[in-house]
Design a protein around this motif. Structure first.
Motif: not given
Length: 112
Positions: A59-70
């Motif tokens: 994850y980019s630092d821009l989205v880490k912790g908020r976005f999840t890929i699955s």
């Protein structure tokens, strides 16, 4: 070659969530990595998340912790769950198989 179609974009308020989908068809057996990118108005397209077949994610630092890929392997669909969306997340979101295919993009607009 792989064909990709994104869906799930829309307009939301800050703090809300959206889930984007990327449906793959064609030679899906060749997909080793799926990536999500986004392009904000007047900006370059940026890689924000990736999922390798072994389950590894980035994850980019821009989205880490908020976005999840699955992914749902049975349906050949990859997802990007986006939580706590902010106005600077406004962009066109694309899924991508490196060196192969891009989807057409789906617009996400976040208002404050």
């Amino acid at each position: 070659q792989v064909q990709l179609v994104e869906s799930g974009g829309g307009s939301v308020q800050a703090g809300e969530s959206l889930t984007l989908s990327c449906a793959a068809s064609g030679r899906v057996d060749l997909i080793q990595i799926m990536q999500w990118h986004r392009q904000a108005p007047g900006m370059e397209r940026k890689l924000i998340a990736g999922l390798i077949n072994d389950g590894s994610t980035m994850y980019s630092d821009l989205v880490k912790g908020r976005f999840t890929i699955s992914k749902d392997a049975a349906k050949n669909v990859w997802y990007l769950q986006m939580n706590n969306l902010q106005p600077n997340d406004t962009a066109i979101y694309y899924c991508n198989v490196p060196y192969d295919s891009w989807g057409q993009g789906t617009q996400v607009t976040v208002s404050s």
